[in-house]
Design a protein around this motif. Structure first.
Motif, PDB file in Angstrom:
ATOM      1  N   TYR A  92      -0.583   2.463   9.111  1.00 54.92           N
ATOM      2  CA  TYR A  92      -1.645   1.648   9.705  1.00 54.92           C
ATOM      3  C   TYR A  92      -1.756   1.911  11.200  1.00 54.92           C
ATOM      4  O   TYR A  92      -2.862   2.040  11.741  1.00 54.92           O
ATOM      5  CB  TYR A  92      -1.389   0.167   9.443  1.00 54.92           C
ATOM      6  CG  TYR A  92      -1.756  -0.281   8.048  1.00 54.92           C
ATOM      7  CD1 TYR A  92      -3.053  -0.701   7.754  1.00 54.92           C
ATOM      8  CD2 TYR A  92      -0.817  -0.275   7.031  1.00 54.92           C
ATOM      9  CE1 TYR A  92      -3.401  -1.118   6.475  1.00 54.92           C
ATOM     10  CE2 TYR A  92      -1.151  -0.685   5.745  1.00 54.92           C
ATOM     11  CZ  TYR A  92      -2.437  -1.104   5.473  1.00 54.92           C
ATOM     12  OH  TYR A  92      -2.773  -1.507   4.199  1.00 54.92           O
ATOM     13  N   LYS A 126       4.617   3.546   4.541  1.00 55.35           N
ATOM     14  CA  LYS A 126       4.291   2.126   4.519  1.00 55.35           C
ATOM     15  C   LYS A 126       4.578   1.454   5.864  1.00 55.35           C
ATOM     16  O   LYS A 126       3.998   0.419   6.181  1.00 55.35           O
ATOM     17  CB  LYS A 126       5.067   1.430   3.396  1.00 55.35           C
ATOM     18  CG  LYS A 126       4.578   1.795   2.001  1.00 55.35           C
ATOM     19  CD  LYS A 126       5.261   0.986   0.921  1.00 55.35           C
ATOM     20  CE  LYS A 126       4.724   1.336  -0.458  1.00 55.35           C
ATOM     21  NZ  LYS A 126       5.365   0.556  -1.540  1.00 55.35           N
ATOM     22  N   THR A 161      -5.049   7.570   0.004  1.00 58.99           N
ATOM     23  CA  THR A 161      -5.752   6.865   1.077  1.00 58.99           C
ATOM     24  C   THR A 161      -7.161   7.415   1.266  1.00 58.99           C
ATOM     25  O   THR A 161      -8.057   6.688   1.694  1.00 58.99           O
ATOM     26  CB  THR A 161      -4.971   6.960   2.395  1.00 58.99           C
ATOM     27  OG1 THR A 161      -4.657   8.326   2.677  1.00 58.99           O
ATOM     28  CG2 THR A 161      -3.686   6.150   2.320  1.00 58.99           C
ATOM     29  N   GLY A 189      -5.550   1.052   3.020  1.00 55.67           N
ATOM     30  CA  GLY A 189      -4.852   0.095   2.156  1.00 55.67           C
ATOM     31  C   GLY A 189      -4.186   0.731   0.959  1.00 55.67           C
ATOM     32  O   GLY A 189      -3.331   0.129   0.318  1.00 55.67           O
ATOM     33  N   LYS A 198      -0.200   0.976  -0.080  1.00 53.31           N
ATOM     34  CA  LYS A 198       0.568  -0.016  -0.827  1.00 53.31           C
ATOM     35  C   LYS A 198       1.010   0.510  -2.186  1.00 53.31           C
ATOM     36  O   LYS A 198       1.997   0.031  -2.752  1.00 53.31           O
ATOM     37  CB  LYS A 198      -0.248  -1.294  -1.023  1.00 53.31           C
ATOM     38  CG  LYS A 198      -1.441  -1.116  -1.967  1.00 53.31           C
ATOM     39  CD  LYS A 198      -2.275  -2.381  -2.085  1.00 53.31           C
ATOM     40  CE  LYS A 198      -3.465  -2.166  -3.024  1.00 53.31           C
ATOM     41  NZ  LYS A 198      -4.324  -3.358  -3.111  1.00 53.31           N
TER      42      LYS A 198
END
Length: 405
Positions: free
Chosen positions: A362, A358, A240, A246, A249
């Motif tokens: 965020y 995951k 990251t 993102g 992922k």
């Protein structure tokens, strides 16, 4: 028929190797010869091809007994495996394991009793079936289409013959279900090809507070472990840092990174994680009470440092690094209500459990980095930004610096 005798080259393909016992032979053949004795197994799953081809139908019947269809991940893996075969052929480090090929009928063997060297003969009308390594077999056909020279490469094989279908089916079961795959942490730590794995390894070896404190083999740390972090979590944070939030992922998969970006990523990573661990070292030491070492939090922390990657000027990059660290100074890392719904939740017994990378990265990243989010204030002590930031940096200058990056 498996007793040793002189073989005739006019009766079939001859492969050199060693006789293990009456039913097993280990040898090598070029991929071009392999294609003659073992067809592309995917052809047997095309009804139009099988309909008027007795040899295909014969192989199909055996595969029904001892193999899986090319569906889902197995089908998708063929192209990746083919690219790997081509890359290894072109000099990339790596190797493919031996294939185990099967014939129900016994095959003729010629053996030198003095040296142990042997030859096995596969009749021209005999097709072998892969009971292990079938994906590799299909991938070698694909690889030959990508790079024809791969047909000249030697392929190690074990040929099993003179055993019934029931034996081959049991072997398929045993090889696929009894084998123990290494966990993601161990697999990642041994990957010499993925550049971000190497960056994570450099951090683990170089940053003082992490040296010998990163567990390279476990997916999760035990309460008795003296380590502060798993390699999986550290590598996720490096991903990251390089790619932004993102990057979660990618998970444990290799991340395609342009080679010319690697020096900048490595430089920023060493500076960022050195500063980060200096700030958070005490919280990382107390893993039971705090959540800094969780994979989701580490991934978010890596993403907070992402702007550093794009700054070439050392002084400006180090200044921004200090600003970003100050933004984190007032964060309360203790597991509890303030992190509920962000990094995890309370279970039925009242214990706080952190969510996976995951699932939660965020939300954690937003809480750490977005001043307009209610969670930004929620996770900070007294619900306010650290006074150190206000005293040492003008907030408007701070925001402008981030926007410029």
């Amino acid at each position: 028929m498996s007793e040793s005798r002189k073989l005739s080259l006019t009766e079939g393909h001859v492969i050199a190797g060693v006789k293990i016992d009456a039913h097993r032979f280990v040898g090598r053949m070029r991929a071009a010869q392999l294609f003659q004795v073992a067809m592309d197994p995917r052809r047997t799953e095309d009804p139009k091809q099988v309909q008027n081809d007795s040899q295909l139908e014969s192989v199909r019947q055996i595969r029904v007994e001892v193999q899986r269809l090319f569906e889902g991940e197995k089908r998708r893996n063929v192209e990746r495996y083919a690219q790997y075969i081509v890359a290894v052929h072109e000099g990339q480090n790596g190797m493919a394991p031996p294939m185990i090929l099967y014939a129900e009928r016994p095959l003729e063997i010629e053996e030198d009793q003095t040296t142990g060297a042997a030859l096995i003969q596969i009749p021209f009308d005999q097709q072998l079936v892969a009971i292990d390594g079938e994906t590799q077999l299909a991938a070698r056909f694909e690889a030959a289409g990508i790079r024809e020279e791969t047909k000249n490469a030697f392929v190690p094989v074990m040929i099993c013959h003179g055993k019934p279908f029931t034996w081959a089916r049991q072997v398929f079961h045993d090889l696929n279900l009894l084998a123990v795959r290494p966990n993601a942490a161990l697999g990642l730590s041994m990957d010499e090809r993925d550049p971000l794995t190497q960056v994570a390894r450099d951090i683990a070896d170089t940053v003082p507070s992490l040296r010998r404190r990163v567990n390279m083999v476990r997916r999760q740390l035990r309460s008795s472990d003296t380590h502060v972090l798993t390699f999986t979590a550290l590598r996720g944070a490096c991903v990251t840092l390089a790619e932004g939030i993102g990057g979660v992922k990618h998970g444990a998969r290799p991340v395609p990174i342009q080679k010319d970006r690697i020096p900048a990523i490595n430089r920023a990573a060493l500076e960022w994680f050195a500063a980060l661990t200096e700030l958070l070292g005490p919280a990382m030491e107390n893993r039971t009470q705090n959540l800094v070492s969780a994979s989701s939090v580490m991934a978010a922390l890596g993403a907070v440092g992402h702007p550093l990657v794009e700054i070439e000027d050392d002084a400006r990059r180090q200044q921004l690094c200090r600003m970003l660290i100050e933004r984190l100074r007032s964060v309360c890392w203790e597991k509890g209500k303030r992190w509920e719904g962000i990094a995890g939740r309370f279970g039925a017994k009242g214990n706080f459990s952190t969510s996976g990378a995951k699932d939660a990265s965020y939300a954690v990243y937003t809480a750490l980095n977005d001043e307009t989010s209610p969670d930004y204030q929620k996770i900070r002590m007294n619900g306010v930004v650290s006074s150190d930031v206000r005293e040492s940096e003008d907030i408007h200058s701070f925001e402008s610096e981030l926007a410029a990056v």
